[in-house]
Write a protein that holds these residues in place. Structure first.
Motif, short mmCIF file in Angstrom:
data_model
loop_
_atom_site.label_atom_id
_atom_site.label_comp_id
_atom_site.label_asym_id
_atom_site.label_seq_id
_atom_site.Cartn_x
_atom_site.Cartn_y
_atom_site.Cartn_z
N GLU A 458 60.63 49.15 34.86
CA GLU A 458 59.45 50.02 34.83
C GLU A 458 58.36 49.39 33.97
O GLU A 458 57.16 49.46 34.31
N VAL A 459 58.76 48.77 32.86
CA VAL A 459 57.80 48.11 31.98
C VAL A 459 57.15 46.94 32.71
O VAL A 459 55.92 46.76 32.68
N ALA A 460 57.95 46.10 33.38
CA ALA A 460 57.42 44.92 34.07
C ALA A 460 56.43 45.31 35.16
O ALA A 460 55.46 44.59 35.41
N ALA A 461 56.65 46.44 35.79
CA ALA A 461 55.77 46.89 36.87
C ALA A 461 54.38 47.25 36.35
O ALA A 461 53.41 47.31 37.14
N GLN A 462 54.25 47.47 35.05
CA GLN A 462 52.95 47.82 34.48
C GLN A 462 52.11 46.60 34.10
O GLN A 462 50.92 46.74 33.82
N TRP A 463 52.72 45.41 34.10
CA TRP A 463 51.98 44.20 33.73
C TRP A 463 50.98 43.86 34.84
O TRP A 463 51.32 43.85 36.02
N ARG A 464 49.74 43.59 34.45
CA ARG A 464 48.70 43.28 35.43
C ARG A 464 47.92 42.03 35.00
O ARG A 464 47.58 41.87 33.82
N GLU A 465 47.63 41.17 35.96
CA GLU A 465 46.85 39.97 35.71
C GLU A 465 45.37 40.30 35.63
O GLU A 465 44.83 41.05 36.44
N ASP A 466 44.69 39.71 34.64
CA ASP A 466 43.23 39.84 34.52
C ASP A 466 42.55 38.63 35.13
O ASP A 466 41.69 38.75 35.99
N ARG A 467 42.95 37.43 34.69
CA ARG A 467 42.33 36.21 35.21
C ARG A 467 43.32 35.06 35.14
O ARG A 467 44.10 34.96 34.19
N ARG A 468 43.26 34.21 36.14
CA ARG A 468 44.11 33.02 36.20
C ARG A 468 43.22 31.78 36.09
O ARG A 468 42.25 31.63 36.84
N PHE A 469 43.56 30.91 35.16
CA PHE A 469 42.82 29.66 34.97
C PHE A 469 43.68 28.52 35.53
O PHE A 469 44.76 28.22 35.01
#
Length: 498
Positions: A458-469
């Motif tokens: 459930e915790v991992a599902a909340q991780w969201r990417e902002d920007r990829r370099f």
């Protein structure tokens, strides 16, 4: 709002409180800087009372900013600067001396002397997973016991308590009822056995530390006690503790072996999840406990860089090149490159993988045309070069290349630095939407212990990417730059000992 989690994020230069909702979103936060003390060259101290007052003081501000009350706090998680050493009177909760900060080098000579004892380095490495260095808490505690009048005798009688900052905050929050640390902080003392998950008698003998002064070692996600009456959030369970870098790894959802993160704070700290068993480093990295939950134990490899964001503070406070830390990116990008300037920010020696306490900050390649912009750009790039050195060692220990690097911390918001980091590593650097992952990790550990979240999935599902370099530099240019960095690094090494 009910069922919020309060994270206390006690850092090297400031104390922060952040309120998270069940979705892992920030509802409100507050922070306060506190004084740094440098009484002698190589010494770095904090006032433990300032740590406590600044940390407790921002709680009400954070709750107000979140438009919630202390009664809505479901649980409290604590994350902290790790190796910083506090010694206090158990009865009065008064510190007996200033806290010795993790950056402090006063014990380097004594550590070097002990390292000459037959088998000492092997003992420390095999039992604790660490190297013999003044960075860790053991030599700092021994110094306090030997240099504060009557401290050793009082410690042996059980009158004094030692702790890293997590222990100090819990003691204060519970008015002395609870004296604990978690496995992640214990694993940074050089007194802890990675395999038994307890204090090690042979290590205690090596550093001459009495067991009576030590806290009880607990997991990273469980209820340790409750906030005492009369304090903000009285009655709330204190349910999560993790050292700042382990907390950030958890907040970045690096739950699988092979996942890695880098936190760009005062220092720079790379952590690689290695799974259920400790991996002994062959390249002078640290083996550490990442976290322990009731049904889960995770180890990690870590590379600690002593000066990262602190070099930006130096540009601001020491040289006066910028007024605010946020101004460094504009200054650095005012020039197209560093003009051949390389800056090694070894202001407190070099950490992993070099472990050179005698290295000193070095600038090479300057000409009459060198400007403030060139120095600022070289300072930022020096952070990325140091991270490359650690990642290279990490890949060798793990036996596989890194797929991507998740990043957080204040300097991760610097787009130029993140792009240059990707260029040097040759892999993508990924910044999450919430970069306060240290506090988020502590909140998750507390919420998991009190059943606010069901589990890591459930915790991992909340991780969201902002920007990829993604890397954009060709291999030849990358190699040329790394070669020149290596030359600058050699100039910095062993400077004080020459």
């Amino acid at each position: 709002m009910s069922d919020v989690v309060l994270a206390l994020d006690q850092g090297t230069t400031s104390s922060r409180a952040i309120v998270f909702d069940p979705g892992g979103n920030i509802l409100g936060s507050a922070h306060k800087e506190f004084p740094q003390s440098y009484p002698r060259p190589g010494w770095v101290e904090h006032d433990p009372i300032e740590i406590w007052s600044s940390q407790s003081g921002v709680v009400s501000e954070a709750l107000a900013a979140a438009n919630t009350s202390a009664n809505d706090v479901h649980a409290i998680g604590i994350t902290n600067q790790r190796e910083t050493t506090v010694l206090w009177d158990r009865a009065t909760l008064q510190p007996v001396a200033p806290a010795i900060v993790w950056q402090d080098r006063r014990t380097a000579g004594e550590v070097a002397r002990l390292a000459q004892l037959d088998g000492a380095e092997d003992l420390v490495r095999e039992r604790s997973g660490l190297v013999m260095d003044a960075y860790f808490s053991a030599s700092k505690l021994a110094w306090l016991l030997d240099h504060v009048e009557g401290a050793r005798a009082r410690a042996e009688r059980g009158e004094l308590a030692f702790g890293t900052v997590d222990s100090w905050l819990v003691a204060r929050l519970t008015r002395g009822e609870v004296h604990v640390t978690d496995v992640s902080n214990a694993s940074r003392t050089a007194l802890f056995n990675l395999h038994t998950l307890d204090w090690d008698d042979d290590l205690l003998a090596l550093w001459n530390v009495p067991r009576q002064v030590l806290p009880e070692i607990r997991g990273s996600s469980e209820v340790y006690g409750h906030v005492a009456s009369g304090l903000p959030c009285a009655g709330a369970p204190i349910a999560g503790i993790a050292g700042d870098q382990q907390a950030a790894t958890f907040g970045q959802a690096c739950f699988s072996p092979g996942q890695a993160k880098n936190t760009y704070g005062t220092g720079c700290f790379l952590v690689l999840n290695t799974g259920e068993h400790p991996v002994a480093s062959q390249h002078r990295l640290l083996t550490t406990v990442a976290w322990r939950r009731p049904d889960e134990l995770r180890y990690a490899l870590e590379g600690s860089i002593f000066v990262a964001g602190a070099v930006v503070q130096w540009l601001r406070d020491g040289l006066g090149l910028i007024r605010r830390s946020e101004d460094v990116e504009a200054l650095a990008t005012s020039v197209p490159d560093t003009g051949g300037v390389y800056l090694v920010p070894a202001f407190a020696g070099l950490g992993a993988p070099h472990w050179d306490p005698y290295a000193r900050g070095t600038i090479v390649g300057m000409t009459r045309g060198t400007t403030a912009g060139h120095i600022a750009r070289a300072a930022l790039e020096g952070i990325a070069y140091q991270a490359f050195d650690v990642i290279q060692a990490m890949e060798a220990d793990a036996g596989q290349p890194l797929a991507e690097l998740r990043v957080d911390g204040g300097a991760s918001r610097n787009d130029h630095l993140m792009q240059f980091q990707a260029d040097m590593l040759g892999v993508s650097v990924v910044r999450p939407r919430i970069t306060e992952t240290t506090a988020l990790g502590a909140a998750y550990l507390a919420g998991l212990a009190t059943k606010l979240w069901s589990g890591p999935d459930e915790v991992a599902a909340q991780w969201r990417e902002d920007r990829r370099f993604d890397p954009s530099m060709d291999d030849d240019e990358r190699q040329e730059r790394l070669t020149l960095w290596g030359h600058a690094l050699e100039r910095a090494k062993g400077w004080e000992a020459r």
